[in-house]
Design a protein around this motif. Structure first.
Motif, PDB file in Angstrom:
ATOM      1  N   UNK A  16     -31.842 -29.075 -22.577  1.00  0.00           N
ATOM      2  CA  UNK A  16     -30.465 -28.745 -22.237  1.00  0.00           C
ATOM      3  C   UNK A  16     -30.445 -27.561 -21.275  1.00  0.00           C
ATOM      4  N   UNK A  17     -30.132 -27.837 -20.041  1.00  0.00           N
ATOM      5  CA  UNK A  17     -30.078 -26.777 -19.030  1.00  0.00           C
ATOM      6  C   UNK A  17     -28.871 -25.882 -19.264  1.00  0.00           C
ATOM      7  N   UNK A  18     -27.863 -26.391 -19.960  1.00  0.00           N
ATOM      8  CA  UNK A  18     -26.621 -25.634 -20.150  1.00  0.00           C
ATOM      9  C   UNK A  18     -26.834 -24.343 -20.922  1.00  0.00           C
ATOM     10  N   UNK A  19     -27.908 -24.283 -21.716  1.00  0.00           N
ATOM     11  CA  UNK A  19     -28.174 -23.062 -22.473  1.00  0.00           C
ATOM     12  C   UNK A  19     -28.467 -21.879 -21.560  1.00  0.00           C
ATOM     13  N   UNK A  20     -28.765 -22.151 -20.280  1.00  0.00           N
ATOM     14  CA  UNK A  20     -29.041 -21.067 -19.327  1.00  0.00           C
ATOM     15  C   UNK A  20     -27.765 -20.448 -18.778  1.00  0.00           C
ATOM     16  N   UNK A  21     -26.602 -21.046 -19.090  1.00  0.00           N
ATOM     17  CA  UNK A  21     -25.340 -20.529 -18.584  1.00  0.00           C
ATOM     18  C   UNK A  21     -24.942 -19.271 -19.351  1.00  0.00           C
ATOM     19  N   UNK A  22     -24.802 -18.160 -18.618  1.00  0.00           N
ATOM     20  CA  UNK A  22     -24.371 -16.900 -19.221  1.00  0.00           C
ATOM     21  C   UNK A  22     -22.902 -16.989 -19.611  1.00  0.00           C
ATOM     22  N   UNK A  23     -22.574 -16.469 -20.803  1.00  0.00           N
ATOM     23  CA  UNK A  23     -21.212 -16.601 -21.325  1.00  0.00           C
ATOM     24  C   UNK A  23     -20.273 -15.498 -20.855  1.00  0.00           C
ATOM     25  N   UNK A  24     -20.822 -14.395 -20.356  1.00  0.00           N
ATOM     26  CA  UNK A  24     -19.987 -13.274 -19.900  1.00  0.00           C
ATOM     27  C   UNK A  24     -20.365 -12.879 -18.481  1.00  0.00           C
ATOM     28  N   UNK A  25     -19.381 -12.317 -17.774  1.00  0.00           N
ATOM     29  CA  UNK A  25     -19.605 -11.854 -16.405  1.00  0.00           C
ATOM     30  C   UNK A  25     -19.098 -10.432 -16.269  1.00  0.00           C
ATOM     31  N   UNK A  26     -19.793  -9.652 -15.440  1.00  0.00           N
ATOM     32  CA  UNK A  26     -19.365  -8.281 -15.155  1.00  0.00           C
ATOM     33  C   UNK A  26     -18.566  -8.317 -13.863  1.00  0.00           C
ATOM     34  N   UNK A  27     -17.262  -8.460 -13.997  1.00  0.00           N
ATOM     35  CA  UNK A  27     -16.374  -8.655 -12.851  1.00  0.00           C
ATOM     36  C   UNK A  27     -16.113  -7.345 -12.120  1.00  0.00           C
ATOM     37  N   UNK A  28     -16.286  -7.374 -10.795  1.00  0.00           N
ATOM     38  CA  UNK A  28     -15.887  -6.230  -9.976  1.00  0.00           C
ATOM     39  C   UNK A  28     -14.373  -6.281  -9.842  1.00  0.00           C
ATOM     40  N   UNK A  29     -13.708  -5.228 -10.259  1.00  0.00           N
ATOM     41  CA  UNK A  29     -12.247  -5.198 -10.247  1.00  0.00           C
ATOM     42  C   UNK A  29     -11.746  -5.497  -8.835  1.00  0.00           C
ATOM     43  N   UNK A  30     -10.863  -6.507  -8.690  1.00  0.00           N
ATOM     44  CA  UNK A  30     -10.357  -6.865  -7.358  1.00  0.00           C
ATOM     45  C   UNK A  30      -9.813  -5.648  -6.608  1.00  0.00           C
ATOM     46  N   UNK A  31     -10.270  -5.505  -5.364  1.00  0.00           N
ATOM     47  CA  UNK A  31      -9.852  -4.365  -4.557  1.00  0.00           C
ATOM     48  C   UNK A  31     -10.732  -3.153  -4.730  1.00  0.00           C
ATOM     49  N   UNK A  32     -11.638  -3.190  -5.704  1.00  0.00           N
ATOM     50  CA  UNK A  32     -12.514  -2.067  -5.966  1.00  0.00           C
ATOM     51  C   UNK A  32     -13.727  -2.059  -5.064  1.00  0.00           C
ATOM     52  N   UNK A  33     -14.524  -1.023  -5.161  1.00  0.00           N
ATOM     53  CA  UNK A  33     -15.712  -0.862  -4.337  1.00  0.00           C
ATOM     54  C   UNK A  33     -16.856  -1.701  -4.879  1.00  0.00           C
ATOM     55  N   UNK A  34     -17.695  -2.196  -3.978  1.00  0.00           N
ATOM     56  CA  UNK A  34     -18.877  -2.950  -4.391  1.00  0.00           C
ATOM     57  C   UNK A  34     -20.066  -2.033  -4.658  1.00  0.00           C
ATOM     58  N   UNK A  35     -19.901  -0.748  -4.436  1.00  0.00           N
ATOM     59  CA  UNK A  35     -20.977   0.202  -4.668  1.00  0.00           C
ATOM     60  C   UNK A  35     -21.312   0.256  -6.155  1.00  0.00           C
TER      61      UNK A  35
END
Length: 907
Positions: free
Chosen positions: A375-394
């Motif tokens: 099952x390749x689906x087990x490699x899918x990460x359940x959470x993401x660290x979202x960069x706040x829209x409009x924020x800096x990418x630094x």
């Protein structure tokens, strides 16, 4: 859930919710009911939907025979496929003959198994938990939301608010729908408040509105609902496998709890004449026998009555019942103080049941582990660290953790060191090395920097990355690979048909052998040993019980599907997707491999060596060429467009002329009409255009404008790294290598000379139909042909070949026509493909050999053929465990070998 997988076929138009697929094509290896009649005028024309069901209650590998027969007996079903390892069935259902509810009810009645429909909705779906579904409906639907649908549970009708809790009004599911362009919010059926939280599926167009926007919309407009994301659910096959494994383990534990005291009373140094021990043994054995009857008898009777099949459960039920009934009879004689010679043997029936259930539990666990391992689906990460829209990418920019299901187009997310990448995207900040072995099978990390693409499921190295999302979780690399693997897992190689036939006859043959064993021992004991008929019958029964129980068709039934499942999963880890597992069996017999030249043996990244423009207005010609070729993905068109853009006149950017009526002729060229001047512009190979050129080792693209020669481009390609070594290794395996192309003779001969491909096995200026004919001629000569290509003009050849291999980066049309998809551009993946095919076939043969050896030796030992070596009845229940465990181990050994190691130095 927003991450749903698109169906293999389009959903039926007679349902608002996506619940199947229509007009699916016949799949190899499936069974077709020859008794179908679609000419019933009252029913109307046949309307087929592709249905996938998850099956609960499968106990062993031999269950497939009964299930397949039950499917064949449903007139509305055709093209069915069964996978006992994944506990799934798939078939085409004629909805004019019956609904899916009726079919499930009939299958449940005839087989005793439970069935659950696996819906694959088109588009994206967000599943929420709410208190009052009516309030969610009243909140309206933002632009982009197309459908509100209740989940699996039922809801009370709103009238319950007035009629009280004991209202007899039947439950009605919520279904709110309208076309995306209507927006009228029409409520077809609705429900009101409930005492329980309910799940609501929200269908939406991800290109019009994002999952997070949908979630926040309902949170704001229905604040009293405490709207939350529904818990993520496992894939149906894994969920059912986990439930069945848990149930099997509980049954075994309970049975063992009651069996241990009976065994202790039978073998411990206690006074066996004490009637109390017999009383307790009878009570405990009766409990175990009730469990056995409930577990084995219903399914056995249903298969016998409805399908006319003797399944292994029938033999188990008969054998354990005989042992139990005899022990009860002996108990009665013991109570009357007239004990029989052999006395009670309650331990036999109880140990039989316990050990059989142990084998079933191990069997279920092995199937679950096999399904999880691929099952390749087990490699899918359940959470993401979202960069706040409009924020800096630094690195110090604001971020927040969100559920991966709430990602949407336009998002950027941060990837911390040594974590998995949540979905496909393009790096906009940072640099690192990424382990892409889950896609490529290569353990060497790949350097990634600004502008490079990254894939879901791959592992970041020591650096920190900020990635701009390009694919949502439901469409990223993990989902694409998983979908292709899961779709392929339902079909099976032809060798499986042999296993199915053997398993189908196994139980009747064993029943006949059991009768012969009983008669032989009864007569031998009575005539040769001069024992009484009663004692002879009792001894013959012990041999018969052991013989019937120790045999195991499960090993035969699992010999092929277990290997195919592990092999397809293993190949997927190397970036090789078998869309048709039948080809797993065929590939090992390949005698000839035919390669397309451009994009397969060569890099496909052409460079314009020379560009000649005729006429007084070259800028106009460039503009028309750009307008004609700009949307074309062919390597030649891409190279010419790049050259034109990099060679502006007077430093003025070239703008494409608007072209209409653009038509492509695969293998020849493209035609279009200039909208302003109505001039007909054609671009393609010289022969197609009737342009005379001197032969050279380069690729040529010529352009004519209203029949006049307007431009000529000379292009050069180079061989793919490692191609010469791959061809050398293929030749060393006695595989003939061919190269065909639509390119000029000079260009083809140049690459053939570089790669040491004999000129007699090269062809040039071939159109798609010519490529097909070339492969067909090889097949007529008795060759097994593998064709490797990537372009749309290779589609016909891919279909014609015994094994059609699509190379990554090619067209979707070619991918759809192929049997195997290479997720990378590495040419040595063809060698890995052949190695896995050979290894899988060897393991299938080894599994068959073990199954035959085990059943032959075990049956002879149980039947008493070896006088001094006998399997006692109480130990015969270990048969399933002993026979199936090596099958699982042999299949899993495919995962322990690194098939790519010896080829890593080729590129």
């Amino acid at each position: 859930m927003p991450c749903q997988h698109p169906p293999r076929h389009k959903a039926g138009t007679d349902h608002l919710t996506a619940n199947g697929c229509t007009n699916s094509s016949t799949t190899q290896g499936s069974s077709v009911d020859s008794g179908h009649k679609d000419d019933d005028v009252e029913r109307g024309p046949a309307s087929y939907e592709r249905i996938i069901l998850s099956v609960g209650g499968l106990k062993c590998g031999c269950c497939e025979t009964g299930l397949s027969k039950a499917l064949r007996h449903v007139p509305a079903i055709r093209n069915h496929q069964v996978n006992v390892v994944l506990a799934r069935v798939e078939f085409d259902l004629d909805t004019s003959r019956g609904s899916i509810t009726e079919v499930i009810s009939r299958l449940r009645k005839t087989t005793g198994y439970t069935f659950e429909k696996y819906d694959q909705p088109e588009g994206q779906v967000l599943e929420l938990l709410v208190d009052d579904v009516l309030e969610i409906h009243q909140a309206g639907r933002p632009f982009g939301v197309t459908l509100l649908e209740s989940g699996d549970k039922q809801y009370w009708h709103p009238a319950m608010l007035w009629s009280g809790r004991n209202s007899a009004i039947p439950p009605t599911p919520l279904l709110v729908s309208s076309s995306p362009d209507q927006g009228d919010g029409t409520m077809e059926k609705f429900v009101g408040p409930s005492l329980y939280r309910r799940n609501i599926r929200i269908h939406y167009n991800a290109k019009q509105i994002g999952a997070r926007d949908v979630f926040e919309y309902y949170q704001q407009l229905a604040p009293s609902q405490n709207v939350q994301l529904a818990p993520a659910t496992a894939h149906p096959s894994l969920a059912i496998g986990a439930r069945q494994t848990k149930r099997a383990c509980i049954l075994f534990a309970v049975t063992t709890f009651f069996t241990i005291p009976v065994v202790v009373f039978a073998y411990a140094p206690v006074n066996h004449n004490n009637i109390v021990y017999a009383h307790v043994s009878l009570a405990l054995a009766s409990v175990v026998q009730i469990i056995a009857i409930n577990e084995f008898v219903p399914g056995a009777l249903q298969s016998l009555i409805h399908s006319g099949l003797f399944e292994m459960d029938f033999l188990v039920a008969v054998s354990t019942s005989i042992a139990y009934v005899y022990s009860v009879v002996a108990y009665v004689f013991q109570v009357k103080q007239k004990p029989l010679e052999t006395g009670c043997f309650f331990e036999t029936s109880t140990m039989l049941v316990a050990l059989i259930l142990l084998g079933r539990a191990v069997n279920e666990y092995a199937r679950l582990r096999a399904a999880k391992s691929v099952s390749v689906r087990s490699l899918q990460t359940q959470e993401a660290l979202l960069v706040v829209p409009g924020g800096s990418t630094a690195p110090g920019g604001d971020t927040r953790v969100i559920d991966a299901r709430l990602l949407q187009y336009g998002d950027r997310f941060k990837v911390l060191p040594h974590t998995r990448i949540v979905t496909d995207g393009e790096i906009v900040y940072g640099g690192s090395e990424v382990d892409e072995s889950m896609i490529t099978g290569e353990t060497v990390p790949v350097a990634k920097g600004l502008g490079n693409t990254v894939h879901a499921g791959t592992t970041n190295g020591r650096g920190q990355l900020v990635v701009a999302l390009t694919k949502l979780p439901h469409e990223n690399s993990i989902s694409r690979i998983a979908m292709m693997v899961e779709n392929a897992e339902l079909s099976k190689p032809k060798i499986q048909a042999l296993a199915d036939r053997i398993a189908g006859w196994f139980v009747p043959v064993m029943a006949a052998i059991g009768i012969l064993v009983f008669l032989a021992w009864m007569l031998f004991d009575r005539i040769q040993n001069q024992r009484t008929w009663r004692n002879a019958v009792i001894k013959a029964l012990t041999y018969t019980i052991a013989t019937l129980i120790v045999s195991c068709p499960c090993a035969i039934g699992l010999a092929v599907p277990m290997v195919v499942l592990i092999a397809t999963g293993t190949s997927a880890r190397f970036g090789i997707i078998f869309r048709e597992p039948q080809k797993l069996e065929v590939a090992r017999n390949t005698t000839d491999i035919v390669f397309d030249k451009t994009g397969t043996l060569t890099t496909g990244s052409l460079t314009v060596i020379e560009g000649k423009l005729m006429g007084a207005y070259p800028e106009n010609i460039k503009s028309m060429i750009l307008g004609l070729l700009e949307g074309d993905k062919h390597p030649v068109a891409l190279a010419v467009c790049r050259w034109i853009k990099s060679h502006p006149d007077d430093n003025t950017p070239i703008l494409p002329t608007k072209m209409v009526d653009i038509q492509s002729e695969p293998g020849s060229g493209v035609t279009g009409v200039c909208e302003a001047s109505r001039l007909k512009v054609r671009a393609g190979n010289p022969e197609w255009l009737g342009v005379k050129l001197l032969e050279s080792q380069h690729t040529h693209l010529c352009v004519t404008i209203d029949g006049f020669h307007g431009a000529t481009f000379r292009l050069q390609d180079r061989e793919r790294p490692g191609a010469n070594k791959v061809i050398e290794l293929l030749t060393s395996r006695s595989i003939n290598v061919h190269m065909i192309s639509g390119d000029s003779e000079g260009a083809v001969n140049e690459i053939a000379h570089t790669l040491n491909i004999p000129k007699v096995r090269t062809r040039w200026r071939l159109k798609p139909i010519d490529k097909q004919k070339y492969i067909h001629e090889l097949q007529k000569a008795g060759k097994v042909v593998m064709f490797c290509g990537d372009g749309t003009n290779d589609s016909v050849a891919l279909k014609q070949a015994d094994v059609g291999v699509h190379v990554n980066g090619g067209s979707d049309v070619a991918k759809g026509a192929s049997d195997v998809v290479l997720m990378t551009t590495r040419l040595h993946d063809v060698l890995i493909l052949l190695d896995i095919s050979i290894a899988a076939y060897r393991r299938i043969i080894l599994n068959f050999g073990w199954s035959a050896l085990y059943n032959l030796v075990a049956i002879l030992m149980a039947a008493g053929a070896f006088v001094r070596f006998r399997i006692e009845p109480q130990w015969a229940g270990l048969g399933e465990l002993v026979s199936v465990a090596p099958i699982v181990g042999i299949a899993f050994s495919l995962k322990w070998r690194d098939y790519g190691r010896k080829y890593r130095g080729l590129e």
